[in-house]
Design an enzyme around this catalytic site. Structure first.
Site, PDB file in Angstrom:
ATOM      1  N   TRP A 182      34.812   9.148  -8.466  1.00 31.08           N
ATOM      2  CA  TRP A 182      35.894   8.437  -7.831  1.00 31.08           C
ATOM      3  C   TRP A 182      35.968   9.452  -6.516  1.00 31.08           C
ATOM      4  O   TRP A 182      35.726  10.550  -6.426  1.00 31.08           O
ATOM      5  CB  TRP A 182      37.081   8.684  -8.618  1.00 31.08           C
ATOM      6  CG  TRP A 182      38.246   8.403  -7.809  1.00 31.08           C
ATOM      7  CD1 TRP A 182      38.723   7.190  -7.423  1.00 31.08           C
ATOM      8  CD2 TRP A 182      39.227   9.322  -7.077  1.00 31.08           C
ATOM      9  NE1 TRP A 182      39.613   7.350  -6.496  1.00 31.08           N
ATOM     10  CE2 TRP A 182      40.086   8.704  -6.495  1.00 31.08           C
ATOM     11  CE3 TRP A 182      39.090  10.751  -6.970  1.00 31.08           C
ATOM     12  CZ2 TRP A 182      41.106   9.053  -5.438  1.00 31.08           C
ATOM     13  CZ3 TRP A 182      40.237  11.194  -6.413  1.00 31.08           C
ATOM     14  CH2 TRP A 182      41.116  10.441  -5.682  1.00 31.08           C
ATOM     15  N   GLU A 223      34.598   4.467 -10.062  1.00 31.14           N
ATOM     16  CA  GLU A 223      36.124   4.164 -10.274  1.00 31.14           C
ATOM     17  C   GLU A 223      36.662   3.680  -9.166  1.00 31.14           C
ATOM     18  O   GLU A 223      36.935   4.486  -8.138  1.00 31.14           O
ATOM     19  CB  GLU A 223      36.695   5.520 -10.868  1.00 31.14           C
ATOM     20  CG  GLU A 223      38.192   5.496 -10.951  1.00 31.14           C
ATOM     21  CD  GLU A 223      38.952   6.920 -11.516  1.00 31.14           C
ATOM     22  OE1 GLU A 223      38.306   7.862 -11.568  1.00 31.14           O
ATOM     23  OE2 GLU A 223      40.275   6.696 -11.605  1.00 31.14           O
ATOM     24  N   LYS A 225      40.086   1.945  -6.737  1.00 32.79           N
ATOM     25  CA  LYS A 225      41.439   2.149  -6.843  1.00 32.79           C
ATOM     26  C   LYS A 225      42.034   1.233  -5.736  1.00 32.79           C
ATOM     27  O   LYS A 225      41.316   0.675  -4.888  1.00 32.79           O
ATOM     28  CB  LYS A 225      41.588   3.672  -6.251  1.00 32.79           C
ATOM     29  CG  LYS A 225      42.929   4.171  -6.035  1.00 32.79           C
ATOM     30  CD  LYS A 225      43.012   5.490  -6.161  1.00 32.79           C
ATOM     31  CE  LYS A 225      44.477   5.984  -5.965  1.00 32.79           C
ATOM     32  NZ  LYS A 225      44.423   7.644  -6.207  1.00 32.79           N
ATOM     33  N   ASP A 256      40.665   2.720 -14.068  1.00 27.52           N
ATOM     34  CA  ASP A 256      41.705   3.433 -14.451  1.00 27.52           C
ATOM     35  C   ASP A 256      43.288   2.488 -14.337  1.00 27.52           C
ATOM     36  O   ASP A 256      43.311   1.949 -13.561  1.00 27.52           O
ATOM     37  CB  ASP A 256      41.902   4.482 -13.204  1.00 27.52           C
ATOM     38  CG  ASP A 256      42.995   5.396 -13.240  1.00 27.52           C
ATOM     39  OD1 ASP A 256      44.103   5.074 -13.526  1.00 27.52           O
ATOM     40  OD2 ASP A 256      42.493   6.736 -13.135  1.00 27.52           O
ATOM     41  N   HIS A 259      45.355   2.139 -11.088  1.00 28.95           N
ATOM     42  CA  HIS A 259      44.731   1.798 -10.032  1.00 28.95           C
ATOM     43  C   HIS A 259      44.729   0.313  -9.627  1.00 28.95           C
ATOM     44  O   HIS A 259      43.881  -0.169  -8.902  1.00 28.95           O
ATOM     45  CB  HIS A 259      43.360   2.307 -10.199  1.00 28.95           C
ATOM     46  CG  HIS A 259      43.063   3.784  -9.901  1.00 28.95           C
ATOM     47  ND1 HIS A 259      42.190   4.470  -9.585  1.00 28.95           N
ATOM     48  CD2 HIS A 259      44.306   4.742  -9.940  1.00 28.95           C
ATOM     49  CE1 HIS A 259      42.209   5.835  -9.712  1.00 28.95           C
ATOM     50  NE2 HIS A 259      43.629   5.912  -9.859  1.00 28.95           N
ATOM     51  N   HIS A 283      40.084   5.162 -17.641  1.00 32.99           N
ATOM     52  CA  HIS A 283      40.923   6.431 -17.501  1.00 32.99           C
ATOM     53  C   HIS A 283      42.222   5.877 -18.157  1.00 32.99           C
ATOM     54  O   HIS A 283      42.782   5.021 -17.254  1.00 32.99           O
ATOM     55  CB  HIS A 283      40.914   6.790 -15.764  1.00 32.99           C
ATOM     56  CG  HIS A 283      40.000   7.782 -15.629  1.00 32.99           C
ATOM     57  ND1 HIS A 283      39.751   8.405 -14.522  1.00 32.99           N
ATOM     58  CD2 HIS A 283      39.045   8.283 -16.362  1.00 32.99           C
ATOM     59  CE1 HIS A 283      38.737   9.285 -14.343  1.00 32.99           C
ATOM     60  NE2 HIS A 283      38.510   9.454 -15.563  1.00 32.99           N
ATOM     61  N   ASP A 291      50.414   4.973  -8.324  1.00 33.31           N
ATOM     62  CA  ASP A 291      49.309   5.725  -9.459  1.00 33.31           C
ATOM     63  C   ASP A 291      49.859   7.109  -9.495  1.00 33.31           C
ATOM     64  O   ASP A 291      49.303   7.976  -8.967  1.00 33.31           O
ATOM     65  CB  ASP A 291      48.095   5.542  -8.755  1.00 33.31           C
ATOM     66  CG  ASP A 291      46.981   6.601  -9.209  1.00 33.31           C
ATOM     67  OD1 ASP A 291      46.993   6.396 -10.609  1.00 33.31           O
ATOM     68  OD2 ASP A 291      46.274   7.259  -8.784  1.00 33.31           O
ATOM     69  N   ASP A 293      50.432   8.862 -12.376  1.00 32.51           N
ATOM     70  CA  ASP A 293      49.546   9.833 -13.380  1.00 32.51           C
ATOM     71  C   ASP A 293      50.731  10.221 -14.109  1.00 32.51           C
ATOM     72  O   ASP A 293      50.546  11.715 -14.581  1.00 32.51           O
ATOM     73  CB  ASP A 293      48.759  10.857 -12.614  1.00 32.51           C
ATOM     74  CG  ASP A 293      47.494  10.251 -12.061  1.00 32.51           C
ATOM     75  OD1 ASP A 293      46.824   9.676 -12.983  1.00 32.51           O
ATOM     76  OD2 ASP A 293      47.375  10.030 -10.764  1.00 32.51           O
ATOM     77  N   ASP A 322      43.763  10.325 -18.339  1.00 33.62           N
ATOM     78  CA  ASP A 322      43.717  10.809 -16.649  1.00 33.62           C
ATOM     79  C   ASP A 322      45.554  10.817 -16.488  1.00 33.62           C
ATOM     80  O   ASP A 322      45.982   9.854 -16.015  1.00 33.62           O
ATOM     81  CB  ASP A 322      43.033   9.952 -15.876  1.00 33.62           C
ATOM     82  CG  ASP A 322      43.096  10.607 -14.403  1.00 33.62           C
ATOM     83  OD1 ASP A 322      43.494  11.553 -14.087  1.00 33.62           O
ATOM     84  OD2 ASP A 322      42.519   9.688 -13.376  1.00 33.62           O
TER      85      ASP A 322
HETATM   86  C1  RNT Z   1      42.442   9.409  -8.607  1.00 35.52           C
HETATM   87  C2  RNT Z   1      41.587   9.165  -9.761  1.00 35.52           C
HETATM   88  C3  RNT Z   1      40.731  10.137 -10.509  1.00 35.52           C
HETATM   89  C4  RNT Z   1      41.658  11.548 -10.522  1.00 35.52           C
HETATM   90  C5  RNT Z   1      40.831  12.667 -11.291  1.00 35.52           C
HETATM   91  C6  RNT Z   1      41.409  13.929 -11.298  1.00 35.52           C
HETATM   92  O1  RNT Z   1      43.153   8.505  -8.348  1.00 35.52           O
HETATM   93  O2  RNT Z   1      42.334   8.448 -11.051  1.00 35.52           O
HETATM   94  O3  RNT Z   1      40.212   9.768 -11.494  1.00 35.52           O
HETATM   95  O4  RNT Z   1      42.613  11.194 -11.143  1.00 35.52           O
HETATM   96  O5  RNT Z   1      39.427  12.632 -11.065  1.00 35.52           O
HETATM   97 ZN    ZN Z   2      41.546   8.183 -12.705  1.00 35.28          ZN
END
Ligand code: RNT
Ligand code: ZN
Length: 415
Positions: A182, A223, A225, A256, A259, A283, A291, A293, A322
Site C-alpha cells: 500500500w 491495496e 484506496k 480494505d 477504502h 483488511h 478511512d 480505522d 487493520d
Molecule cells: C492505509 C492502509 C494501510 C495501513 C497499514 C498501516 O490507509 O489501510 O493498510 O492502514 O498498512
Molecule cells: Zn489497510
C-alpha cells in the site's frame, strides 16, 4: 452454561443449523492480526510522525514503546482470541535493530525480523508482511510513483528487500506470507497529469516483482484506496489501477473495508472478484465518515462481510485486520476488534446459508425475509460463550476484567 448451550443449540437446530459443525468451521479460520494497534503505527525504525494520510488519534497512556512491550501486549491480546492458527501481520517499520545498528528501508534485511520469527514460533503463528511506504523523510511527496528517480529507486529497493524478508518469514514459519503493498501517493488538489504518476507506479511494481521470489512462499497483494488526508483529489493507486494490475500480473487484490465510498457495500464486491481469482485479501477496518480505522465492531457491515467469507469459502480469503485507536486502552481495542471478527465468522457459520439460498432461488422472498429476521433473535451469545470455552479463551463477561487487571498490573507501570 451447559443448560443454556443446549437450549440455544436446539433453537439453532430448529432452523437447520448444525451448531457443532459451525463451531468447528469457525475455529479453522485464520486471522492475521496487525502488529500496529499496540503503538499507534509508530514502529521502531524512526522517530518521526505517522504520515501518508492516515491518522491515529487519542492520547490514552501506556502505548508499547519497545519490542518487548509490544510482544507482551500481543501475547496478551492473543490469549483472548479464539482460534488456534492465526498469523501476525508486520510492517517493515517494525524492524528490530540490535547492538546499536540501524538500517534504512532500502537496506532492511531478514535478520531485522529475527525476533518476530522467534515470537511467531513461540506462539505457533504464521507471519505476513507489509513494506512501509510512509513515515519516512523520502515519503513526504511520493514513493513508487515519484517523479524524482532517486526517490523512486529508493522505494523500489524497499519493495525488493521486503520480498526477501517475506520469503524468510515464510521459510521460518512454514506458512506462506502475504506481502501487501500500500502506498500513500496522491494529490491534495486537482492534478494536471494523472497518467504519469500511474505509469511510474506500474513500472515500479514491475521492477519489484521482476525480482525472483518463491511464489509458493510469498503471496503478493496490492491495496487500493479512494483518498487520504491531504490527498483528497487523486490517489495514484486507485481501485481500477490495482484490480487490473493484480489480475494481469497474477497477484492478489487487497480490499480494505475503509477504502471505499461510505455508501458502497464492500461485502458485495467479493463474489465478483472470486469469479476471476482464487483468493481475495482483506483488511478489515471500520471507517467512520472516512478511512478513520476505528476498532472493528460486531455490526451489520462486519456480519455481512463474514457471511460473504463463509458462503464463498473462508480458505479463499486472506483475512487481515487493520484498525488503530489511541483513545482507549490499546489492548482492549485490539482484543475487541479481533474477537468481533471471530464473532462475525461464528455468526456466519451459524446462519442457515443453504436454506436462505434455496429460498432466494425459488424467489420466495416472503419466507427469506422472515427466516433471516428470525435468525437475528437466536441466542447467539450462549453459543459464542461455549465456543470461547472450547477454544480455551475467556468468555464475553470475563475477558475485560482480566484486561483491566493487565492495565493496572502491567501497562500502568510503563510510565
Ligand atoms: C492505509 C492502509 C494501510 C495501513 C497499514 C498501516 O490507509 O489501510 O493498510 O492502514 O498498512
Ligand atoms: Zn489497510
Amino acid at each position: 452454561m451447559n443448560q443454556r448451550f443446549e437450549t440455544a443449540k436446539a433453537k439453532y437446530e430448529a432452523v437447520g443449523v448444525d451448531v457443532d459443525k459451525a463451531m468447528k468451521e469457525a475455529g479453522r479460520i485464520t486471522l492475521s492480526m496487525h502488529c500496529w494497534q499496540g503503538d499507534d503505527v509508530r514502529g521502531f525504525d524512526q522517530k518521526g510522525p505517522l504520515s501518508g494520510g492516515i491518522q491515529t488519534t487519542g492520547n490514552y497512556p501506556y502505548s508499547a514503546r519497545t519490542p518487548e512491550e509490544l510482544f507482551q501486549d500481543i501475547e496478551k491480546v492473543l490469549s483472548y482470541v479464539p482460534g488456534k492458527q492465526h498469523k501476525l501481520n508486520l510492517h517493515a517499520c517494525y524492524a528490530i535493530f540490535e547492538d546499536g545498528e540501524w538500517a534504512d528501508r532500502n537496506r532492511l534485511e531478514p535478520k531485522h525480523f529475527k525476533k518476530w520469527v522467534e515470537l511467531a514460533k513461540k506462539n505457533g503463528l504464521g507471519l505476513d508482511f507489509n513494506p512501509t511506504f510512509f513515515s519516512h523523510p523520502l515519503a513526504e511527496s511520493a514513493t513508487l510513483s515519484s517523479e524524482n528517480e532517486e526517490v523512486r529507486k529508493f522505494w523500489i529497493q524497499h519493495g525488493i528487500q521486503s520480498l526477501k524478508i517475506s520469503e524468510y518469514l515464510a521459510t521460518e514459519t512454514g506458512v506462506p506470507c502475504l506481502m501487501n503493498i500500500w502506498i500513500p501517493d496522491g494529490f491534495k488538489d486537482i492534478p494536471a497529469d494523472r497518467k504519469g504518476p500511474r505509469a511510474r507506479l506500474k513500472d515500479s511494481l514491475d521492477q519489484i516483482l521482476s525480482t525472483p521470489y518463491d511464489s509458493e512462499k510469498v503471496k503478493v497483494s496490492v491495496e487500493s484506496k479512494v483518498f487520504g488526508i491531504g490527498m483528497e483529489s487523486m490517489t495514484v493507486g486507485s481501485h481500477e489501477f490495482y484490480m487490473n494490475y493484480a489480475s494481469r500480473n497474477d497477484i492478489y487484490c487487497l480490499i480494505d473495508t475503509g477504502h471505499f465510498h461510505p455508501t458502497e457495500n464492500v461485502a458485495d464486491k467479493l463474489s465478483s472478484m472470486l469469479l476471476f481469482d482464487d483468493k481475495v485479501a482483506l483488511h478489515v477496518s471500520r471507517p467512520v465518515r472516512w478511512d478513520s480505522d476505528h476498532v472493528v465492531l460486531f455490526n451489520d457491515d462486519l456480519r455481512e462481510l463474514a457471511l460473504e467469507i463463509v458462503r464463498n469459502g473462508a480458505d479463499r480469503f486472506f483475512i487481515g485486520m487493520d484498525y488503530f485507536d489511541a483513545s482507549i486502552n490499546r489492548v482492549s481495542a485490539w482484543t475487541n476488534g479481533m474477537r468481533n471478527m471471530e464473532k462475525a465468522l461464528l455468526y456466519a457459520c451459524l446462519t442457515p446459508n443453504e436454506k436462505l439460498k434455496e429460498l432466494q432461488d425459488k424467489r420466495n422472498f416472503t419466507e427469506l425475509m422472515s427466516l433471516r429476521e428470525r435468525v437475528k433473535t437466536l441466542p447467539f451469545g450462549d453459543i459464542w460463550d461455549c465456543y470461547c470455552e472450547k477454544q480455551g479463551v475467556l468468555k464475553e463477561d470475563e475477558w475485560f476484567e482480566d484486561c483491566r487487571k493487565y492495565e493496572s498490573e502491567v501497562l500502568s507501570k510503563r510510565v
